[in-house]
Design an enzyme around this catalytic site. Structure first.
Site, PDB file in Angstrom:
ATOM      1  N   GLU A  45       0.875  -1.160   0.000  1.00  0.00           N
ATOM      2  CA  GLU A  45       0.000   0.000   0.000  1.00  0.00           C
ATOM      3  C   GLU A  45       0.921   1.222   0.000  1.00  0.00           C
ATOM      4  O   GLU A  45       1.809   1.323   0.854  1.00  0.00           O
ATOM      5  CB  GLU A  45      -0.881   0.010   1.247  1.00  0.00           C
ATOM      6  CG  GLU A  45      -1.840   1.165   1.182  1.00  0.00           C
ATOM      7  CD  GLU A  45      -2.807   1.255   2.365  1.00  0.00           C
ATOM      8  OE1 GLU A  45      -2.786   0.368   3.225  1.00  0.00           O
ATOM      9  OE2 GLU A  45      -3.548   2.250   2.384  1.00  0.00           O
ATOM     10  N   ARG A 270       5.180 -12.735   9.891  1.00  0.00           N
ATOM     11  CA  ARG A 270       5.892 -11.529   9.484  1.00  0.00           C
ATOM     12  C   ARG A 270       7.236 -11.461  10.180  1.00  0.00           C
ATOM     13  O   ARG A 270       7.445 -12.070  11.229  1.00  0.00           O
ATOM     14  CB  ARG A 270       5.068 -10.287   9.770  1.00  0.00           C
ATOM     15  CG  ARG A 270       4.776 -10.003  11.237  1.00  0.00           C
ATOM     16  CD  ARG A 270       4.165  -8.623  11.412  1.00  0.00           C
ATOM     17  NE  ARG A 270       3.068  -8.375  10.495  1.00  0.00           N
ATOM     18  CZ  ARG A 270       3.008  -7.301   9.687  1.00  0.00           C
ATOM     19  NH1 ARG A 270       3.949  -6.397   9.690  1.00  0.00           N
ATOM     20  NH2 ARG A 270       1.993  -7.119   8.902  1.00  0.00           N
ATOM     21  N   LYS A 280       4.638   0.925   9.866  1.00  0.00           N
ATOM     22  CA  LYS A 280       4.779   2.123   9.027  1.00  0.00           C
ATOM     23  C   LYS A 280       4.285   3.365   9.763  1.00  0.00           C
ATOM     24  O   LYS A 280       4.849   4.440   9.630  1.00  0.00           O
ATOM     25  CB  LYS A 280       3.969   1.955   7.735  1.00  0.00           C
ATOM     26  CG  LYS A 280       4.667   1.082   6.702  1.00  0.00           C
ATOM     27  CD  LYS A 280       4.033   1.244   5.333  1.00  0.00           C
ATOM     28  CE  LYS A 280       2.971   0.201   5.104  1.00  0.00           C
ATOM     29  NZ  LYS A 280       2.486   0.119   3.725  1.00  0.00           N
TER      30      LYS A 280
HETATM   31  P1  ATP Z   1      -0.150  -1.546   6.878  1.00  0.00           P
HETATM   32  O1  ATP Z   1      -0.995  -2.537   6.128  1.00  0.00           O
HETATM   33  O2  ATP Z   1      -0.386  -1.514   8.335  1.00  0.00           O
HETATM   34  O3  ATP Z   1      -0.074  -0.206   6.261  1.00  0.00           O
HETATM   35  P2  ATP Z   1       2.011  -3.241   6.071  1.00  0.00           P
HETATM   36  O4  ATP Z   1       3.393  -3.211   6.574  1.00  0.00           O
HETATM   37  O5  ATP Z   1       1.232  -4.500   6.150  1.00  0.00           O
HETATM   38  O6  ATP Z   1       1.314  -2.063   6.819  1.00  0.00           O
HETATM   39  P3  ATP Z   1       1.631  -3.261   3.208  1.00  0.00           P
HETATM   40  O7  ATP Z   1       1.984  -2.205   2.240  1.00  0.00           O
HETATM   41  O8  ATP Z   1       0.238  -3.727   3.267  1.00  0.00           O
HETATM   42  O9  ATP Z   1       2.056  -2.700   4.607  1.00  0.00           O
HETATM   43  O10 ATP Z   1       2.605  -4.475   3.013  1.00  0.00           O
HETATM   44  C1  ATP Z   1       2.876  -5.042   1.760  1.00  0.00           C
HETATM   45  C2  ATP Z   1       3.218  -6.492   1.908  1.00  0.00           C
HETATM   46  O11 ATP Z   1       4.339  -6.651   2.766  1.00  0.00           O
HETATM   47  C3  ATP Z   1       2.075  -7.269   2.519  1.00  0.00           C
HETATM   48  O12 ATP Z   1       1.889  -8.439   1.754  1.00  0.00           O
HETATM   49  C4  ATP Z   1       2.539  -7.571   3.901  1.00  0.00           C
HETATM   50  O13 ATP Z   1       2.005  -8.782   4.343  1.00  0.00           O
HETATM   51  C5  ATP Z   1       4.050  -7.615   3.747  1.00  0.00           C
HETATM   52  N1  ATP Z   1       4.707  -7.247   5.000  1.00  0.00           N
HETATM   53  C6  ATP Z   1       4.531  -6.132   5.719  1.00  0.00           C
HETATM   54  N2  ATP Z   1       5.261  -6.152   6.843  1.00  0.00           N
HETATM   55  C7  ATP Z   1       5.937  -7.318   6.844  1.00  0.00           C
HETATM   56  C8  ATP Z   1       6.865  -7.931   7.746  1.00  0.00           C
HETATM   57  N3  ATP Z   1       7.240  -7.347   8.863  1.00  0.00           N
HETATM   58  N4  ATP Z   1       7.365  -9.146   7.408  1.00  0.00           N
HETATM   59  C9  ATP Z   1       6.990  -9.732   6.262  1.00  0.00           C
HETATM   60  N5  ATP Z   1       6.129  -9.216   5.381  1.00  0.00           N
HETATM   61  C10 ATP Z   1       5.591  -8.023   5.660  1.00  0.00           C
END
Ligand code: ATP
Ligand code: MG
Length: 571
Positions: A45, A270, A280
Site C-alpha cells: 500500500e 511476518r 509504518k
Molecule cells: P499496513 O498494512 O499496516 O499499512 P504493512 O506493513 O502490512 O502495513 P503493506 O503495504 O500492506 O504494509 O505491506 C505489503 C506487503 O508486505 C504485505 O503483503 C505484507 O504482508 C508484507 N509485509 C509487511 N510487513 C511485513 C513484515 N514485517 N514481514 C513480512 N512481510 C511483511
C-alpha cells in the site's frame, strides 16, 4: 511474457530443505494445478516507505517465482486516497528495483480495477449477497458482537435487491456524505469469525485519489479489493502475513460468490527484528516528529535507510533467505542482519586505513621531510585486485585507544617501552609520552626499526600486536557518522506505563566525529563502500561534497552473530 531472471545468478546458494510454501508449490506443479503455472505478487500500500519486513516479503514472493520458473507482479494496493501518495509509489519502485527485481511490464494498481470491482459488487447486490447499510461506524461496531457473543443483524439487512442497487448506484454518484452509508456483504452475523459478520465492502470517501482523481467517491475496503485483485491478475499463490489467516474465509467466500479465479492464499509469519520498529505508522511518527533525519536516515529499518547505511541488495536477499519462512510469529536477532552485510562487504569492500580518535606519534629516527609509499592489499578476499599504496612519514596518527601509559596485563598494544607493528609497515617502539601542562598526553615519541618492513630481513619479526595508522601530513579530514541501535530495548514497544515506544529511543544512536584518511578514497562517490581496517565497514554518504567527505559506518567488524552461532554450536 518473458521469464524473470534471478538477481542471485552466480551466487552460491545454500542448500536447505524446502519451506512449507515451496512444498505447496511443488505439489501444485506436480498435480498440474493452474496448468503448472506459478505467479506471485508483492502488494504494497503506497502509504509509507518499504522496510526490511517488506524486503522479506519481496524476496519471498519474487524468489519463489524465479525459482519455480514463474512470474511476479508489483501491485500497488491503492484503495485509500486519504493516506496514499505518489512519493511513496516512486520510493517503493526504486526500492524493489534496487533489491534486484524487475517486474518488467507487470506493474499494476488496484485502482485500475475499480470499475471491475464495482461491477462485481453490483453482482453481489443482485445475488442478494450484499446490502447498503445506514448504520454509523459506532453502531456497526456495537452490532458486531464479540468473538464469544454473536452480533446483531443490521436493520437495513433485508432491503430489497432493487433498493440496494439504487442506493449503491447513488453512493457512487456522490449523493451521500462520508460515512452516511456503506456496502456490506451479507454473510453471517453469528459466525465465530468476526470477519464474516457482514463485513464492509465499500465506504464513501470524498477525496481525490492520486491516480483516479475525483472519478470515485466510493472506495473498496482492503478486504474486498485485495483478493479480487489477485484473481484479476491470475495470481496462483497469494502469500501474505499471518494476521490475514482469519480473513481467508471471507476471501474464499467472495471467490465462490463471484465465480472468479481462485488464488490460493498462504500465510507466513511476518518478520520481527529485535531493537527495531516495523510499523509504518510508527516509522512515520519518527520522521514527522524529527526523531530521525527522514525516511532514509541510516538508523531507520527502511530499505532506503539501509541503503544509505551501506547495506547491499545481496546482503538483504541473503538475510531474507537465511531467516527462512515461519508459520509462527518470532523475533529475529538484528545481529543476523548485521552479520549478513558483514559477510557481503568482506568480499566487496576496499580496505583503507583511517584514524577516528587520533593520537600523534613522531618517529624520531625517521628523516625529517622524507616520506615513502608502502604496499597494502586492496582486499585480502580478492588478491587479484592487487595492491594499493599508502604514504608513510615521520609524523603519524594512531588511534588513541591503541596506547596506554600504564597498561593492564592483557593490553598488548603500544605502551612506554613497548613495540607494535604498524600495519603493512614497520615495527615501532614507544620511547616517550609527551604531555602538556595539564598532564594530558599530546604526542608520543617513537623509534622505528627500518629492517622490519615487508621484503626486508626482519620483516617477519613477531610482536604481539598490529595497529592501523595514517601519515599526518598526507591525511585529509572527513566527517564520520557512527550509529548505535535506534532503540535501547530489545522490544521497543515494551514501554513504561503511560509511555510509548519513543521513550525507548536511544539518545546516543548517532555520533558524529572526524576521521583522518590518507589514500584510497580519491574519486569515491555516494554509497561506495570501504572497510576502515579494524574499525568497521563504511560507505560514502550522499551528503558528501568535494573536499568534505562524509562516511557512514554500516557495521563494526565485531560479529555478534558469529559468536552467538558458535556458542549455540558448542552446546
Ligand atoms: P499496513 O498494512 O499496516 O499499512 P504493512 O506493513 O502490512 O502495513 P503493506 O503495504 O500492506 O504494509 O505491506 C505489503 C506487503 O508486505 C504485505 O503483503 C505484507 O504482508 C508484507 N509485509 C509487511 N510487513 C511485513 C513484515 N514485517 N514481514 C513480512 N512481510 C511483511
Ligand atoms: Mg498491510
Amino acid at each position: 511474457m518473458k521469464k524473470n531472471v534471478s538477481p542471485d545468478k552466480g551466487n552460491k546458494e545454500e542448500e536447505r530443505s524446502l519451506n512449507f510454501i515451496e512444498q505447496i508449490i511443488i505439489e501444485d506443479i506436480r498435480t498440474g494445478k493452474n496448468g503448472g503455472r506459478i505467479h506471485t505478487r508483492f502488494p504494497p500500500e503506497p502509504n509509507g516507505y518499504l522496510h526490511i519486513g517488506h524486503a522479506k516479503s519481496i524476496c519471498l514472493n519474487y524468489g519463489l517465482a524465479i525459482k519455480y520458473n514463474g512470474l511476479y507482479n508489483l501491485r500497488f494496493d491503492d484503495t485509500n486516497p486519504l493516506t496514499e501518495e505518489v512519493e511513496y509509489v516512486d520510493s517503493i519502485m526504486e526500492d524493489v528495483r534496487w533489491l534486484g527485481y524487475d517486474w518488467e511490464d507487470r506493474l499494476y494498481y488496484a485502482s485500475d480495477y475499480f470499475e471491475q470491482l464495482y461491477e462485481w459488487a453490483e453482482k453481489l447486490v443482485m445475488k442478494g449477497k450484499a446490502f447498503v447499510c445506514d448504520l454509523s461506524a459506532e453502531e456497526m461496531s456495537t452490532h458486531r458482537g464479540t468473538p464469544t457473543r454473536p452480533g446483531t443483524e443490521s436493520p437495513y439487512r433485508n432491503r430489497s435487491v432493487e433498493e440496494n442497487l439504487d442506493l449503491f448506484r447513488r453512493m457512487r454518484a456522490g449523493e451521500f456524505a462520508n460515512g452516511e452509508k456503506v456496502l456490506r456483504a451479507k454473510i453471517d452475523m453469528s459466525s465465530p469469525n468476526m470477519h464474516m459478520r457482514d463485513p464492509v465492502l465499500y465506504r464513501i470517501i470524498h477525496a481525490s485519489h492520486h491516480r483516479t482523481g475525483d472519478k470515485w467517491c466510493i472506495y473498496p475496503t482492503y478486504d474486498y479489493a485485495h483478493g479480487q485483485s489477485d484473481s484479476i491478475e491470475g495470481i496462483t499463490h497469494s502469500i501474505c502475513t499471518l494476521e490475514f489467516e482469519v480473513h481467508r474465509p471471507l476471501y474464499d467466500w467472495l471467490i465462490r460468490e463471484l465465480e472468479i479465479f481462485p488464488s490460493r492464499q498462504i500465510e507466513f509469519a511476518r518478520l520481527n527484528l529485535s531493537y527495531t520498529i516495523m510499523s509504518k505508522r510508527k516509522l512515520l511518527q519518527l520522521v514527522k516528529e524529527g526523531h530521525v533525519n527522514g525516511w532514509d536516515d541510516p538508523r531507520m529499518p527502511t530499505i532506503c535507510g539501509l541503503r544509505r547505511r551501506g547495506y547491499t541488495p545481496g546482503s538483504i536477499r541473503y538475510f531474507a533467505d537465511r531467516i527462512g519462512v515461519a508459520k509462527r510469529d518470532n523475533v529475529i536477532d538484528v545481529a543476523l542482519l548485521e552479520h549478513s552485510v558483514r559477510e557481503d562487504l568482506n568480499k566487496k569492500a576496499t580496505r583503507v586505513m583511517a584514524v577516528l580518535s587520533p593520537l600523534k606519534i613522531v618517529i624520531t629516527n625517521y628523516p625529517e621531510g622524507q616520506s615513502e609509499e608502502i604496499d597494502a592489499v586492496i582486499n585480502p578476499e580478492m588478491p587479484e585486485l592487487g595492491k594499493r599504496s599508502v604514504p608513510f612519514s615521520r609524523e603519524l596518527l594512531i588511534e588513541r585507544d591503541d596506547f596506554m601509559e600504564d597498561p593492564p596485563k592483557k593490553f598488548f598494544r603500544l605502551a612506554p617501552g613497548r613495540e607494535v607493528r604498524l600495519k603493512y609497515a614497520y615495527i615501532i617502539k614507544c620511547e616517550k609520552a609527551v604531555k602538556n601542562d595539564l598532564g594530558e598526553i599530546t604526542e608520543l615519541h617513537c623509534t622505528y626499526d627500518p629492517l622490519t618492513r615487508s621484503g626486508l630481513p626482519d620483516a617477519n619479526r613477531k610482536v604481539k600486536s598490529t595497529i592501523h595508522w595514517v601519515s599526518q601530513p598526507h591525511s585529509q579530514e572527513v566527517e564520520v557518522r557512527l550509529f548505535d541501535r535506534l532503540f535501547r530495548k530489545e522490544n521497543p514497544d515494551d514501554a513504561e506505563e503511560g509511555q510509548d515506544f519513543k521513550s525507548n529511543l536511544n539518545p546516543e544512536s548517532l555520533k558524529v566525529t572526524k576521521g583522518y584518511i590518507t589514500s584510497g578514497i580519491d574519486g569515491a562517490g555516494a554509497l561506495d563502500k570501504f572497510q576502515f581496517e579494524r574499525l568497521g565497514y563504511f560507505c560514502v554518504d550522499p551528503d558528501s561534497v568535494p573536499g568534505r567527505m562524509v562516511f557512514n559506518r554500516t557495521v563494526t567488524l565485531r560479529d555478534a552473530w558469529a559468536r552467538i552461532g558458535q556458542k549455540n554450536a558448542a552446546r
